[in-house]
Scaffold this motif. Sequence first.
Motif, PDB file in Angstrom:
ATOM      1  N   VAL A  52       0.838  -1.199   0.000  1.00  0.00           N
ATOM      2  CA  VAL A  52       0.000   0.000   0.000  1.00  0.00           C
ATOM      3  C   VAL A  52       0.875   1.252   0.000  1.00  0.00           C
ATOM      4  CG1 VAL A  52      -1.804   1.234   1.257  1.00  0.00           C
ATOM      5  CG2 VAL A  52      -1.793  -1.268   1.216  1.00  0.00           C
ATOM      6  N   LEU A  53       1.919   1.217   0.846  1.00  0.00           N
ATOM      7  CA  LEU A  53       2.748   2.408   1.004  1.00  0.00           C
ATOM      8  C   LEU A  53       3.487   2.782  -0.268  1.00  0.00           C
ATOM      9  CD1 LEU A  53       4.298   2.088   4.563  1.00  0.00           C
ATOM     10  CD2 LEU A  53       2.458   3.561   3.757  1.00  0.00           C
ATOM     11  N   GLN A  54       4.035   1.760  -0.949  1.00  0.00           N
ATOM     12  CA  GLN A  54       4.879   2.048  -2.109  1.00  0.00           C
ATOM     13  C   GLN A  54       4.161   2.885  -3.175  1.00  0.00           C
ATOM     14  OE1 GLN A  54       5.988  -1.177  -4.494  1.00  0.00           O
ATOM     15  NE2 GLN A  54       7.903  -0.256  -5.200  1.00  0.00           N
ATOM     16  N   PRO A  55       2.972   2.437  -3.663  1.00  0.00           N
ATOM     17  CA  PRO A  55       2.318   3.293  -4.668  1.00  0.00           C
ATOM     18  C   PRO A  55       1.869   4.639  -4.091  1.00  0.00           C
ATOM     19  CG  PRO A  55       0.949   1.383  -4.146  1.00  0.00           C
ATOM     20  CD  PRO A  55       2.256   1.174  -3.468  1.00  0.00           C
ATOM     21  N   LEU A  56       1.536   4.677  -2.786  1.00  0.00           N
ATOM     22  CA  LEU A  56       1.124   5.946  -2.194  1.00  0.00           C
ATOM     23  C   LEU A  56       2.279   6.944  -2.193  1.00  0.00           C
ATOM     24  CD1 LEU A  56      -1.228   5.123   0.827  1.00  0.00           C
ATOM     25  CD2 LEU A  56      -1.802   6.163  -1.376  1.00  0.00           C
ATOM     26  N   PHE A  57       3.450   6.482  -1.792  1.00  0.00           N
ATOM     27  CA  PHE A  57       4.628   7.362  -1.800  1.00  0.00           C
ATOM     28  C   PHE A  57       4.936   7.844  -3.214  1.00  0.00           C
ATOM     29  CE2 PHE A  57       6.334   5.365   2.295  1.00  0.00           C
ATOM     30  CZ  PHE A  57       5.975   6.475   3.038  1.00  0.00           C
ATOM     31  N   MET A  58       4.916   6.891  -4.158  1.00  0.00           N
ATOM     32  CA  MET A  58       5.239   7.274  -5.534  1.00  0.00           C
ATOM     33  C   MET A  58       4.195   8.243  -6.071  1.00  0.00           C
ATOM     34  SD  MET A  58       6.830   3.941  -7.372  1.00  0.00           S
ATOM     35  CE  MET A  58       7.198   4.713  -8.931  1.00  0.00           C
ATOM     36  N   MET A  59       2.927   7.970  -5.705  1.00  0.00           N
ATOM     37  CA  MET A  59       1.856   8.870  -6.136  1.00  0.00           C
ATOM     38  C   MET A  59       2.118  10.284  -5.610  1.00  0.00           C
ATOM     39  SD  MET A  59      -2.105   8.639  -4.965  1.00  0.00           S
ATOM     40  CE  MET A  59      -1.801   9.385  -3.381  1.00  0.00           C
ATOM     41  N   GLY A  60       2.509  10.361  -4.326  1.00  0.00           N
ATOM     42  CA  GLY A  60       2.806  11.673  -3.744  1.00  0.00           C
ATOM     43  C   GLY A  60       3.955  12.344  -4.472  1.00  0.00           C
ATOM     44  N   ALA A  61       5.031  11.596  -4.698  1.00  0.00           N
ATOM     45  CA  ALA A  61       6.218  12.180  -5.344  1.00  0.00           C
ATOM     46  C   ALA A  61       5.894  12.617  -6.760  1.00  0.00           C
ATOM     47  CB  ALA A  61       7.345  11.151  -5.342  1.00  0.00           C
ATOM     48  N   PHE A  62       5.187  11.788  -7.501  1.00  0.00           N
ATOM     49  CA  PHE A  62       4.860  12.124  -8.887  1.00  0.00           C
ATOM     50  C   PHE A  62       3.954  13.353  -8.943  1.00  0.00           C
ATOM     51  CE2 PHE A  62       5.647   8.236 -11.782  1.00  0.00           C
ATOM     52  CZ  PHE A  62       6.813   7.945 -11.116  1.00  0.00           C
ATOM     53  N   SER A  63       2.976  13.392  -7.989  1.00  0.00           N
ATOM     54  CA  SER A  63       2.055  14.530  -7.988  1.00  0.00           C
ATOM     55  C   SER A  63       2.817  15.827  -7.784  1.00  0.00           C
ATOM     56  CB  SER A  63       1.012  14.376  -6.880  1.00  0.00           C
ATOM     57  OG  SER A  63       0.281  13.199  -7.078  1.00  0.00           O
ATOM     58  N   VAL A  64       3.773  15.799  -6.849  1.00  0.00           N
ATOM     59  CA  VAL A  64       4.523  17.022  -6.561  1.00  0.00           C
ATOM     60  C   VAL A  64       5.446  17.375  -7.722  1.00  0.00           C
ATOM     61  CG1 VAL A  64       6.259  18.049  -5.046  1.00  0.00           C
ATOM     62  CG2 VAL A  64       4.367  16.712  -4.072  1.00  0.00           C
ATOM     63  N   ILE A  65       6.254  16.385  -8.159  1.00  0.00           N
ATOM     64  CA  ILE A  65       7.291  16.709  -9.149  1.00  0.00           C
ATOM     65  C   ILE A  65       6.702  16.937 -10.540  1.00  0.00           C
ATOM     66  CG2 ILE A  65       9.354  15.860 -10.320  1.00  0.00           C
ATOM     67  CD1 ILE A  65       9.896  14.339  -7.618  1.00  0.00           C
ATOM     68  N   PHE A  66       5.925  15.966 -11.024  1.00  0.00           N
ATOM     69  CA  PHE A  66       5.430  16.106 -12.396  1.00  0.00           C
ATOM     70  C   PHE A  66       4.194  16.992 -12.463  1.00  0.00           C
ATOM     71  CE2 PHE A  66       7.609  11.937 -12.432  1.00  0.00           C
ATOM     72  CZ  PHE A  66       8.663  12.319 -13.245  1.00  0.00           C
ATOM     73  N   GLY A  67       3.337  16.891 -11.414  1.00  0.00           N
ATOM     74  CA  GLY A  67       2.103  17.663 -11.443  1.00  0.00           C
ATOM     75  C   GLY A  67       2.321  19.117 -11.078  1.00  0.00           C
ATOM     76  N   LYS A  68       2.835  19.344  -9.852  1.00  0.00           N
ATOM     77  CA  LYS A  68       2.950  20.728  -9.372  1.00  0.00           C
ATOM     78  C   LYS A  68       4.129  21.451 -10.006  1.00  0.00           C
ATOM     79  CE  LYS A  68      -0.291  20.598  -6.028  1.00  0.00           C
ATOM     80  NZ  LYS A  68      -1.626  20.926  -6.516  1.00  0.00           N
ATOM     81  N   PHE A 130      -0.145 -10.644  -9.096  1.00  0.00           N
ATOM     82  CA  PHE A 130      -1.560 -10.261  -9.068  1.00  0.00           C
ATOM     83  C   PHE A 130      -2.051 -10.035  -7.639  1.00  0.00           C
ATOM     84  CE2 PHE A 130      -2.524 -12.541 -13.354  1.00  0.00           C
ATOM     85  CZ  PHE A 130      -1.826 -11.544 -14.014  1.00  0.00           C
ATOM     86  N   VAL A 131      -1.368 -10.667  -6.683  1.00  0.00           N
ATOM     87  CA  VAL A 131      -1.760 -10.458  -5.286  1.00  0.00           C
ATOM     88  C   VAL A 131      -1.474  -9.005  -4.899  1.00  0.00           C
ATOM     89  CG1 VAL A 131      -1.309 -11.125  -2.895  1.00  0.00           C
ATOM     90  CG2 VAL A 131      -1.341 -12.867  -4.692  1.00  0.00           C
ATOM     91  N   ASP A 132      -0.273  -8.534  -5.270  1.00  0.00           N
ATOM     92  CA  ASP A 132       0.063  -7.131  -5.022  1.00  0.00           C
ATOM     93  C   ASP A 132      -0.905  -6.219  -5.764  1.00  0.00           C
ATOM     94  OD1 ASP A 132       2.140  -8.020  -3.591  1.00  0.00           O
ATOM     95  OD2 ASP A 132       3.720  -7.142  -4.824  1.00  0.00           O
ATOM     96  N   PHE A 133      -1.228  -6.643  -6.974  1.00  0.00           N
ATOM     97  CA  PHE A 133      -2.124  -5.825  -7.778  1.00  0.00           C
ATOM     98  C   PHE A 133      -3.473  -5.691  -7.082  1.00  0.00           C
ATOM     99  CE2 PHE A 133      -5.488  -5.269 -10.856  1.00  0.00           C
ATOM    100  CZ  PHE A 133      -5.021  -4.169 -11.566  1.00  0.00           C
ATOM    101  N   ALA A 134      -3.968  -6.788  -6.550  1.00  0.00           N
ATOM    102  CA  ALA A 134      -5.289  -6.757  -5.894  1.00  0.00           C
ATOM    103  C   ALA A 134      -5.305  -5.746  -4.760  1.00  0.00           C
ATOM    104  CB  ALA A 134      -5.629  -8.150  -5.373  1.00  0.00           C
ATOM    105  N   ILE A 135      -4.211  -5.694  -4.012  1.00  0.00           N
ATOM    106  CA  ILE A 135      -4.147  -4.744  -2.898  1.00  0.00           C
ATOM    107  C   ILE A 135      -4.119  -3.302  -3.433  1.00  0.00           C
ATOM    108  CG2 ILE A 135      -2.761  -3.996  -0.928  1.00  0.00           C
ATOM    109  CD1 ILE A 135      -1.843  -6.994  -0.770  1.00  0.00           C
ATOM    110  N   GLY A 136      -3.271  -3.066  -4.427  1.00  0.00           N
ATOM    111  CA  GLY A 136      -3.183  -1.725  -5.021  1.00  0.00           C
ATOM    112  C   GLY A 136      -4.501  -1.306  -5.661  1.00  0.00           C
ATOM    113  N   TRP A 137      -5.153  -2.296  -6.246  1.00  0.00           N
ATOM    114  CA  TRP A 137      -6.408  -2.021  -6.949  1.00  0.00           C
ATOM    115  C   TRP A 137      -7.499  -1.616  -5.960  1.00  0.00           C
ATOM    116  CZ3 TRP A 137     -11.206  -4.642  -7.018  1.00  0.00           C
ATOM    117  CH2 TRP A 137     -12.030  -4.370  -8.116  1.00  0.00           C
TER     118      TRP A 137
END
Lengths: 273, 445
Positions: A52-68, A130-137
């Motif tokens: 859960v944490l990994q995509p959340l962190f990356m999402m945060g970083a991407f939002s700041v760097i690429f988005g903002k 796919f197990v990881d995917f299910a959690i991320g999904w």
Amino acid sequence: MPTPTIISAERHERIRQFLRDLWDYRELFWTFVERDVKVRYKQTALGVIWVVLQPLFMMGAFSVIFGKIAKMPTDGMPLPLFYLAALVPWNTFATALSQSALSMESNAQLISKVYFPRIVVPGGIICGSFVDFAIGWTLLNGMAIWLGHWHWQLVAMTPILLLMQGATALGVGLVLSMLNAQYRDVKHAVGFVVQIFMLATPVIYPLSRLPLWAQHWIFLNPMAAVVTTYRGVLQNMPVDWRLVGLALVTALLYLVGGIWFFRRREIYLADIL
Amino acid sequence: MSNNIAIRIEKLGKRYRYGGPAAASYNLRQDLTDWVKGMFNGRKAVVSSQSSTLLHHTTLHEVQEKHLAESPDHFWALRDINLEIKQGEVVGIIGRNGAGKSTLLKILSRITPPTTGNITYHGRMASLLEVGTGFHRELTGRENIFLNGSILGMKRSEIAKKFDEIVAFAEVEKFIDTPVKFYSSGMYVRLAFAVAAHLEPEILVVDEVLAVGDAEFQKKCLGKMDDVAKQGRTILFVSHHLPSIEALTSQTVLLQSGRMRFYGETSRALEVYLQSAGKHTGEKLSDITTRTGAGRIRFSSFRMTDCDGHSLKEALTGQSLAIYLEFTSATPKQKTRARVGIAISSALHVPLFIASTEMTMSFPPFIGDGDTLVCRIPKLPLGGGAYKVVLFMECNGVVEDWIENEIILQVVDRDYFGFGKNSPNGWEGRTVLVDHAWELKQSSH
């Protein structure tokens, strides 16, 4: 008396024998999936929370760097959702691809001591991802509901998109794993190949930013179709069936090609590893 | 095909390339340049020599005969093996290192394909080339039993059914939910073997797995294998450990340089094996410089034969052995009265016994240049292992030649007493074996 098994220099296993073998070893396949999933989070303090944490962190970083900072357009989607919709499938794909690319080497000990259809190893890795995917999904669904962007098509499209993702990862992974068994150079190239693959996939930018001719041919990278479709359904846009259809066919062709390439060489694995 | 043949091997051969299979192919750059060169030369296959590994499918039938002919780049690890193994037979496979034993097992286990010929077998085959294949350190004993069992071809339901039996056999009940990385090496091996021992295939192929574990556990495993054989399963068993070959197998295949030298009764196979050891004509001693003594007369060679006069490189426990000592002298015509002895010590330099002309020759020998002195030992009282041989010679109170740290006597272990064990655990190669018998006189209350 049951039919005898024949090991021969002249006769090579036909496709039927290959499928029978796969069926006979289905339990081993599940055992490998179970092993990979269990081993991944043994002796980690946070365990499954990492997924859960990994995509959340990356999402945060991407939002700041690429988005903002870089002000990348998102076709009107909220920044976190735009990146999470791409990162969940992409991360599981990238991990599965690089692990399966190295799988022949990392299981060399096993391969040189016991017979089983070798495809069980990378196949198990893809299924385990796919197990990881299910959690991320689940996380993605939660985020979509929270931001008011959830649409039933997100659930409806998932099986077909997951099939595309798995088929591509396995097809490409099979080829890379066999090349890596022969040439260890591949190992050094895998990380870099995955990065290039990511740049060629609309993860940090929307598909609409590509030139038209590139958008036309992007189905050759099925992951582009996967990412774009997840984003599309979350924006309540109609599914681009031309893109999904062509990408699905492409992914299945990658899979068939990968299996063909792999099978031609797998019997010599123990000699070259 | 008659119904009681379990495995039929016909014209089996396996060819490898020197320097590892397709040595050049490990180099991607080399392969690419070869390939590009090949396109420019208009020749499709500059890589043809490597094709035997990667592009084998294209080199079949008509190409085969020509392609597989002797080539300086390749060698045959196995050639022309023809075998029929009956159902329920326990067959041993012996041979020196490099004779092709492992290659044969690998082909049988479908790990590597043969270059020529074929194998036909009936039923499920399980191969045990190593114990604990696929064990994962992070997983618990319980998880590893299921993992390893599946890898060896057992069904999960089968494993679940035998689970308690496996755990009890391995004696690890208390630690079954502990990751195996915390196991002692003994526990690890016991657990690994316990899984393997509970396989129930129609055909079982076993490599030297018994080389691990303590003697007590090895015995338990041998017993288990014996049980399996009694259930009518076919077993192929490769080992360097001749006593277990002798104890377990009825038929034995002897491989020599990739070919089948002998196939038949185990006792006969062992004899042929030990004779074949002696291609060697005797150990030259004239080059040895670390010797003491006046040196007017010296030992020039040391060699061994069995009772029929076949030369031996290694002796066999309990064998009737003859040791030939040859002499050279600076004064060819002169013969000298001498005292000659052979002392055998353990590898730890503890003396075990001495054979000397002083005790066992009725008159002292007169020895000259080119003479040979023969010492016969009717039943070699040494278990398997390496022993140190000391040679000494004295003439008229002067030491002429004394060779202390040069000659090693290799003894191949074989059952000496007829009860399956030559020495207490931990005493192997450290004692002399002496015939003896026990009797129990029970008091008659």
